[in-house]
Design an enzyme around this catalytic site. Structure first.
Site, PDB file in Angstrom:
ATOM      1  N   HIS A   1       0.814  -1.212   0.000  1.00 45.80           N
ATOM      2  CA  HIS A   1       0.000   0.000   0.000  1.00 45.80           C
ATOM      3  C   HIS A   1       0.851   1.267   0.000  1.00 45.80           C
ATOM      4  CE1 HIS A   1      -3.184  -2.883   0.760  1.00 45.80           C
ATOM      5  NE2 HIS A   1      -3.848  -2.043  -0.011  1.00 45.80           N
TER       6      HIS A   1
ATOM      7  N   GLU B   1     -10.674 -11.249  -4.598  1.00 47.49           N
ATOM      8  CA  GLU B   1      -9.243 -11.092  -4.334  1.00 47.49           C
ATOM      9  C   GLU B   1      -8.684 -12.252  -3.519  1.00 47.49           C
ATOM     10  OE1 GLU B   1      -8.538  -7.396  -2.291  1.00 47.49           O
ATOM     11  OE2 GLU B   1     -10.317  -7.595  -1.055  1.00 47.49           O
TER      12      GLU B   1
HETATM   13  C1  PEP Z   1      -6.298  -5.536  -4.576  1.00 48.23           C
HETATM   14  O1  PEP Z   1      -6.110  -6.342  -3.665  1.00 48.23           O
HETATM   15  O2  PEP Z   1      -5.979  -5.754  -5.765  1.00 48.23           O
HETATM   16  C2  PEP Z   1      -6.902  -4.228  -4.293  1.00 48.23           C
HETATM   17  C3  PEP Z   1      -7.235  -3.406  -5.245  1.00 48.23           C
HETATM   18  O3  PEP Z   1      -7.072  -3.878  -2.995  1.00 48.23           O
HETATM   19  P1  PEP Z   1      -5.873  -3.408  -2.044  1.00 48.23           P
HETATM   20  O4  PEP Z   1      -4.666  -3.151  -2.897  1.00 48.23           O
HETATM   21  O5  PEP Z   1      -6.331  -2.196  -1.347  1.00 48.23           O
HETATM   22  O6  PEP Z   1      -5.674  -4.573  -1.129  1.00 48.23           O
HETATM   23 MG    MG Z   2      -7.034  -6.050  -1.774  1.00 43.22          MG
END
Ligand code: PEP
Ligand code: MG
Length: 568
Positions: A189, A431
């Site tokens: 992130h 996911e």
């Molecule tokens: C993902 O997991 O691809 C997603 C878009 O969510 P995040 O990156 O916030 O986990």
């Molecule tokens: Mg995600």
């Protein structure tokens, strides 16, 4: 010249700011009587310096900080200035013959323990205040250098071993030119935020925090994946030229911002943005974004001391809706946990946070937080095109449960005669491999799918998305993930519903034609990547992309797949 993994394109030249997290080591050994005065002086020195720093921070940011933040600083100063507090510390130093830092640690920890026993939300906030004060005070008593990310004064390139999303969210970004990070993953992130800030970033740079010193002159060229430390004037001049070229090319791409995203043979694709913060929408027009494909609302919950209440959330969502008029806004229910910690929630330390109490798993246990957010979303849905996305689902039971709670909240709002969109669309993030495997059943429960390839890759390959040691095994553009995406698109389209990808794969130019050919309906990414992806889509035919996808899906290894796609 050093390299790593380039994750956000750009070129920055400037001085380094080494952000090292210092461990505070308390001196727990007893002092001699003749040292008492010295320790008392140490306490006064640390306390006065802390008060002075807090006043300065308040002053520098007079026009930038809101009333709440100002009150926090004021309360910190009051605690430090308190006569009783001072007396307790000095008595402890004298009576127990201990150092000033140890005395501060004991007294503030005692206060924290007392507060913990009282069931009162307001007092719970004070625990964070006290921890903040303690850390700053101890660093000043021990004469450690304090780097305030919030208050960087000069333009710098931040060099750090690691940077958490909440640390990056604190930074005074006006002064940051780029990031060089020793650890991290392509979809961590921290990386995602750096990308959204349009700041050049290179991660996974071996031992960089020992190679760069504060104030070294750095060239961070994340287009060519090169870092130079104190380069000569010739290199500086040639990179400056390259930077100009890059900026000009970027400007040229802006010319297509108002074009619709349609292939040469007429297939319309939606290109939307991932955002972490309401102010991220300010650049939508500049890049031609069609709306929000993913709002990571958990960032609204970070860097503060209490949960945002319903009204605060409502105002924040309503602000976005009003600004974006009828453009789609996909609000994802908070995805806290994993690498996104929210300190005041006191989430217990987990062995494997990515496999733990994350997103809806936490919310199903903390229903009040879930209700508050859903109510705020529903109430703001009255003003525009808001949709809800639930993250990290793994089963039909979870979806049914979440829908049940959503319907209950809708019933209450209806009884209370509140206005909201009764037909709000519901989507889930696919996911986890578990949810991808049961997509045929999941899709009957909801209105659309958003594929989170970042986590889908992490969980399919059993590779922590932030772990440098196994990052070579982490590949969203791989035969394994493509097979899952194919299955997801197939069953979703069979029910006449649509599929979006909001993971980082959506902005990977190598994958664009392939994903288009596989039938993807919507790409959601960091806003500044939209022109690059649009440029590919509008210059190609859907029929050709389908042929590319057909061949690409037959490739057995990542290498074969990438080699093939790079030639297209
Ligand atoms: C993902 O997991 O691809 C997603 C878009 O969510 P995040 O990156 O916030 O986990
Ligand atoms: Mg995600």
């Amino acid at each position: 010249m050093i390299s790593g993994i380039s994750v956000s394109k750009g070129i920055a030249l400037g001085k380094a700011l080494l952000f090292k997290k210092q461990k505070i080591k308390i001196n727990q050994i007893n002092i001699f009587k003749h040292e008492i005065n010295k320790e008392i002086q140490n306490f006064y020195f640390g306390r006065n310096k802390t008060i002075e720093q807090l006043k300065q921070i308040k002053q520098i940011n007079k026009n930038k900080i809101d009333k709440d933040k100002e009150n926090i600083f004021n309360s910190h100063i009051m605690i430090l200035d308190d006569y009783e507090f001072e007396k307790e510390i000095i008595n402890l130093i004298k009576k127990q013959l201990i150092s000033a830092d140890y005395a501060v640690e004991i007294i503030i920890n005692k206060q924290i323990e007392t507060i913990k026993k009282i069931k009162n939300d307001y007092l719970k906030e004070r625990i964070n205040d006290l921890n903040d004060i303690k850390n700053r005070l101890l660093k000043n008593i021990l004469k450690l250098n304090i780097i305030d990310l919030n208050f960087i004064k000069n333009e710098v390139i931040i060099v750090s071993k690691d940077l958490t999303p909440s640390e990056i969210a604190q930074i005074n970004l006006n002064k940051v030119l780029g990031f060089i990070i020793e650890l991290g993953g392509v979809t961590s992130h921290t990386t995602i935020i750096a990308k959204s800030l349009e700041l050049p970033t290179i991660i996974n740079v071996y031992n960089i925090t020992n190679k760069i010193k504060n104030n070294d002159y750095i060239i961070l060229d994340s287009i060519n994946n090169k870092i130079y430390i104190n380069p000569n004037i010739n290199i500086i001049n040639s990179i400056k030229k390259e930077k100009k070229k890059y900026i000009n090319e970027k400007k040229k791409l802006q010319k297509i911002k108002n074009l619709k995203t349609i292939t040469l043979d007429g297939r319309k694709i939606s290109l939307l943005s991932n955002i972490c913060n309401p102010k991220d929408i300010n650049i939508f027009k500049q890049y031609g974004s069609e709306g929000i494909g993913l709002y990571r609302t958990e960032f609204l919950f970070m860097n503060r001391n209490v949960l945002p209440n319903e009204n605060e959330q409502y105002k924040s969502y309503k602000y976005i809706v009003k600004k974006l008029k009828n453009k789609p806004i996909n609000i994802r229910i908070i995805d806290i946990g994993g690498d996104k910690n929210v300190s005041y929630l006191n989430i217990p330390k987990e062995e494997n946070p990515f496999l733990g109490w994350r997103a809806i798993r936490m919310l199903i246990d903390c229903k009040k937080i879930l209700y508050t957010q859903i109510r705020a979303i529903l109430l703001s849905s009255y003003y525009g095109n808001i949709k809800i996305i639930f993250p990290m689902v793994t089963s039909i039971e979870e979806i049914k449960y979440l829908k049940y709670e959503l319907n209950n909240i809708k019933k209450i709002l209806t009884i209370d005669k509140k206005k909201f969109n009764k037909k709000i669309l519901i989507g889930v993030m696919i996911e986890t491999p578990a949810s991808a495997l049961i997509i045929k059943d999941i899709i009957k429960e909801i209105d659309f799918i958003s594929i989170g390839t970042n986590d889908l890759t992490q969980y399919t390959f059993a590779v922590d998305r932030n772990n440098k040691l196994v990052s070579h095994l982490y590949n969203s553009l791989s035969p394994q993930i493509l097979k899952l995406i194919k299955k997801i698109i197939y069953y979703t389209h069979k029910q006449n519903k649509y599929v979006s990808i909001c993971g980082e794969l959506a902005s990977d130019e190598n994958a664009t034609l392939l994903l288009l050919g596989m039938g993807l309906d919507e790409f959601s990414m960091n806003t500044n990547y939209i022109p690059y992806i649009k440029n590919i889509i509008i210059k190609n035919k859907f029929s050709d992309a389908k042929k590319i996808a057909e061949i690409a899906l037959k490739k057995q290894t990542i290498k074969e797949l990438i080699n093939y796609l790079k030639k297209k």
